[in-house]
Design a protein around this motif. Sequence first.
Motif, PDB file in Angstrom:
ATOM      1  N   ALA A 182      11.456   1.005   5.857  1.00 42.60           N
ATOM      2  CA  ALA A 182      11.401   1.684   4.556  1.00 42.60           C
ATOM      3  C   ALA A 182      11.715   0.732   3.406  1.00 42.60           C
ATOM      4  CB  ALA A 182      12.362   2.868   4.544  1.00 42.60           C
ATOM      5  N   PHE A 183      12.767  -0.051   3.538  1.00 36.07           N
ATOM      6  CA  PHE A 183      13.140  -0.946   2.444  1.00 36.07           C
ATOM      7  C   PHE A 183      12.223  -2.161   2.338  1.00 36.07           C
ATOM      8  CE2 PHE A 183      17.309   1.265   2.355  1.00 36.07           C
ATOM      9  CZ  PHE A 183      17.301   1.574   1.005  1.00 36.07           C
ATOM     10  N   SER A 184      11.386  -2.379   3.328  1.00 33.12           N
ATOM     11  CA  SER A 184      10.425  -3.478   3.253  1.00 33.12           C
ATOM     12  C   SER A 184       9.373  -3.241   2.165  1.00 33.12           C
ATOM     13  CB  SER A 184       9.747  -3.684   4.609  1.00 33.12           C
ATOM     14  OG  SER A 184      10.691  -4.143   5.550  1.00 33.12           O
ATOM     15  N   THR A 185       9.245  -2.006   1.703  1.00 33.53           N
ATOM     16  CA  THR A 185       8.289  -1.722   0.625  1.00 33.53           C
ATOM     17  C   THR A 185       8.660  -2.440  -0.663  1.00 33.53           C
ATOM     18  OG1 THR A 185       9.485   0.268  -0.043  1.00 33.53           O
ATOM     19  CG2 THR A 185       7.717   0.550   1.551  1.00 33.53           C
ATOM     20  N   VAL A 186       9.910  -2.833  -0.778  1.00 31.33           N
ATOM     21  CA  VAL A 186      10.352  -3.576  -1.967  1.00 31.33           C
ATOM     22  C   VAL A 186       9.501  -4.833  -2.143  1.00 31.33           C
ATOM     23  CG1 VAL A 186      12.277  -4.933  -2.885  1.00 31.33           C
ATOM     24  CG2 VAL A 186      12.706  -2.698  -1.867  1.00 31.33           C
ATOM     25  N   PHE A 187       9.143  -5.474  -1.038  1.00 30.22           N
ATOM     26  CA  PHE A 187       8.396  -6.732  -1.103  1.00 30.22           C
ATOM     27  C   PHE A 187       6.993  -6.547  -1.660  1.00 30.22           C
ATOM     28  CE2 PHE A 187      11.340  -7.319   2.563  1.00 30.22           C
ATOM     29  CZ  PHE A 187      12.214  -8.178   1.917  1.00 30.22           C
ATOM     30  N   VAL A 188       6.404  -5.388  -1.433  1.00 27.89           N
ATOM     31  CA  VAL A 188       5.043  -5.144  -1.920  1.00 27.89           C
ATOM     32  C   VAL A 188       5.012  -5.175  -3.446  1.00 27.89           C
ATOM     33  CG1 VAL A 188       3.148  -3.464  -2.009  1.00 27.89           C
ATOM     34  CG2 VAL A 188       4.421  -3.804   0.127  1.00 27.89           C
ATOM     35  N   LEU A 189       5.901  -4.439  -4.084  1.00 34.05           N
ATOM     36  CA  LEU A 189       5.894  -4.417  -5.551  1.00 34.05           C
ATOM     37  C   LEU A 189       6.392  -5.734  -6.143  1.00 34.05           C
ATOM     38  CD1 LEU A 189       6.707  -0.781  -6.607  1.00 34.05           C
ATOM     39  CD2 LEU A 189       4.547  -1.891  -6.198  1.00 34.05           C
ATOM     40  N   GLN A 190       7.296  -6.410  -5.446  1.00 28.22           N
ATOM     41  CA  GLN A 190       7.705  -7.734  -5.914  1.00 28.22           C
ATOM     42  C   GLN A 190       6.511  -8.683  -5.894  1.00 28.22           C
ATOM     43  OE1 GLN A 190      11.004  -8.553  -3.254  1.00 28.22           O
ATOM     44  NE2 GLN A 190      12.473  -8.142  -4.882  1.00 28.22           N
ATOM     45  N   ALA A 191       5.723  -8.633  -4.839  1.00 21.70           N
ATOM     46  CA  ALA A 191       4.549  -9.497  -4.738  1.00 21.70           C
ATOM     47  C   ALA A 191       3.537  -9.180  -5.834  1.00 21.70           C
ATOM     48  CB  ALA A 191       3.904  -9.353  -3.363  1.00 21.70           C
ATOM     49  N   ILE A 192       3.318  -7.897  -6.093  1.00 22.97           N
ATOM     50  CA  ILE A 192       2.392  -7.504  -7.165  1.00 22.97           C
ATOM     51  C   ILE A 192       2.895  -8.041  -8.503  1.00 22.97           C
ATOM     52  CG2 ILE A 192       1.492  -5.538  -8.486  1.00 22.97           C
ATOM     53  CD1 ILE A 192       1.455  -3.981  -5.794  1.00 22.97           C
ATOM     54  N   GLY A 193       4.182  -7.908  -8.766  1.00 20.12           N
ATOM     55  CA  GLY A 193       4.748  -8.405 -10.021  1.00 20.12           C
ATOM     56  C   GLY A 193       4.615  -9.906 -10.172  1.00 20.12           C
ATOM     57  N   VAL A 194       4.912 -10.649  -9.112  1.00 18.88           N
ATOM     58  CA  VAL A 194       4.808 -12.113  -9.169  1.00 18.88           C
ATOM     59  C   VAL A 194       3.354 -12.531  -9.400  1.00 18.88           C
ATOM     60  CG1 VAL A 194       4.994 -14.226  -7.782  1.00 18.88           C
ATOM     61  CG2 VAL A 194       6.889 -12.611  -7.853  1.00 18.88           C
ATOM     62  N   VAL A 195       2.434 -11.903  -8.702  1.00 17.28           N
ATOM     63  CA  VAL A 195       1.013 -12.233  -8.884  1.00 17.28           C
ATOM     64  C   VAL A 195       0.604 -11.985 -10.330  1.00 17.28           C
ATOM     65  CG1 VAL A 195      -1.342 -11.479  -8.291  1.00 17.28           C
ATOM     66  CG2 VAL A 195       0.326 -11.939  -6.484  1.00 17.28           C
ATOM     67  N   GLN A 196       1.032 -10.877 -10.914  1.00 17.96           N
ATOM     68  CA  GLN A 196       0.664 -10.572 -12.299  1.00 17.96           C
ATOM     69  C   GLN A 196       1.295 -11.557 -13.287  1.00 17.96           C
ATOM     70  OE1 GLN A 196      -1.999  -8.992 -11.608  1.00 17.96           O
ATOM     71  NE2 GLN A 196      -1.706  -7.511 -13.248  1.00 17.96           N
ATOM     72  N   ILE A 197       2.542 -11.927 -13.066  1.00 11.54           N
ATOM     73  CA  ILE A 197       3.185 -12.909 -13.947  1.00 11.54           C
ATOM     74  C   ILE A 197       2.415 -14.223 -13.900  1.00 11.54           C
ATOM     75  CG2 ILE A 197       5.231 -14.371 -14.263  1.00 11.54           C
ATOM     76  CD1 ILE A 197       6.916 -11.953 -13.342  1.00 11.54           C
ATOM     77  N   LEU A 198       2.092 -14.679 -12.708  1.00 13.83           N
ATOM     78  CA  LEU A 198       1.370 -15.946 -12.571  1.00 13.83           C
ATOM     79  C   LEU A 198      -0.045 -15.847 -13.114  1.00 13.83           C
ATOM     80  CD1 LEU A 198       2.610 -17.023  -9.027  1.00 13.83           C
ATOM     81  CD2 LEU A 198       3.406 -17.850 -11.264  1.00 13.83           C
ATOM     82  N   ARG A 199      -0.695 -14.713 -12.896  1.00 16.31           N
ATOM     83  CA  ARG A 199      -2.068 -14.523 -13.369  1.00 16.31           C
ATOM     84  C   ARG A 199      -2.155 -14.490 -14.889  1.00 16.31           C
ATOM     85  NH1 ARG A 199      -5.791 -10.529 -14.677  1.00 16.31           N
ATOM     86  NH2 ARG A 199      -4.264  -8.862 -14.707  1.00 16.31           N
ATOM     87  N   LEU A 200      -1.189 -13.860 -15.534  1.00 18.16           N
ATOM     88  CA  LEU A 200      -1.250 -13.661 -16.986  1.00 18.16           C
ATOM     89  C   LEU A 200      -0.477 -14.702 -17.788  1.00 18.16           C
ATOM     90  CD1 LEU A 200      -0.860  -9.784 -16.950  1.00 18.16           C
ATOM     91  CD2 LEU A 200      -2.959 -11.102 -17.336  1.00 18.16           C
TER      92      LEU A 200
END
Length: 175
Positions: A133-151
């Motif tokens: 259940a707490f592993s879902t934290v990594f999914v949104l962290q990954a999305i956030g990091v990708v967006q920071i790097l992309r933008l």
Amino acid sequence: GLSRAVAGELLTLIVLSNMVVGLVYGQVIARHHAARAPLALGTVGASALAWAVTIAYPGDHAPMWLLITLCAVLGACGPASMIGFDFARPANPPERQGTASGIVNMGGFTASMTTLFAVGVLLDATGDNYRIAFSTVFVLQAIGVVQILRLRNRTARRERERLVASRVEAVHVPA
């Protein structure tokens, strides 16, 4: 599980960490504008590492020192999320400041609520398997990091354009 007293002390640690890190991040960013992305990405990295060690810890319960570390790191996440406002402000024209701030605010709120929802659904679906259940934290962290790097480059370019435009407006004196 944790007693109410211990849970309260861990919550207090998160709040104290939040306050201290907020003061430090504010001073660093005020003096070194380029530190924004490294601070945000570093905080996400530290949070991901703390979560990974806690989730992967062998045994039924993580030790108190690890929970304390996790809570101290999680306290840094609030101030790090505020860095988004400092990216949105100079990258948008004055007439869009409210919208930009609203998107930053709602983005963080939506990510938090999505994570809470996913953790709850997975707890129900897996028979209270907290590791999954707490592993879902990594999914949104990954999305956030990708967006920071992309933008990142687009945001820097817009900030430079706004800075040049504001200097021209400050120098220009209407007749």
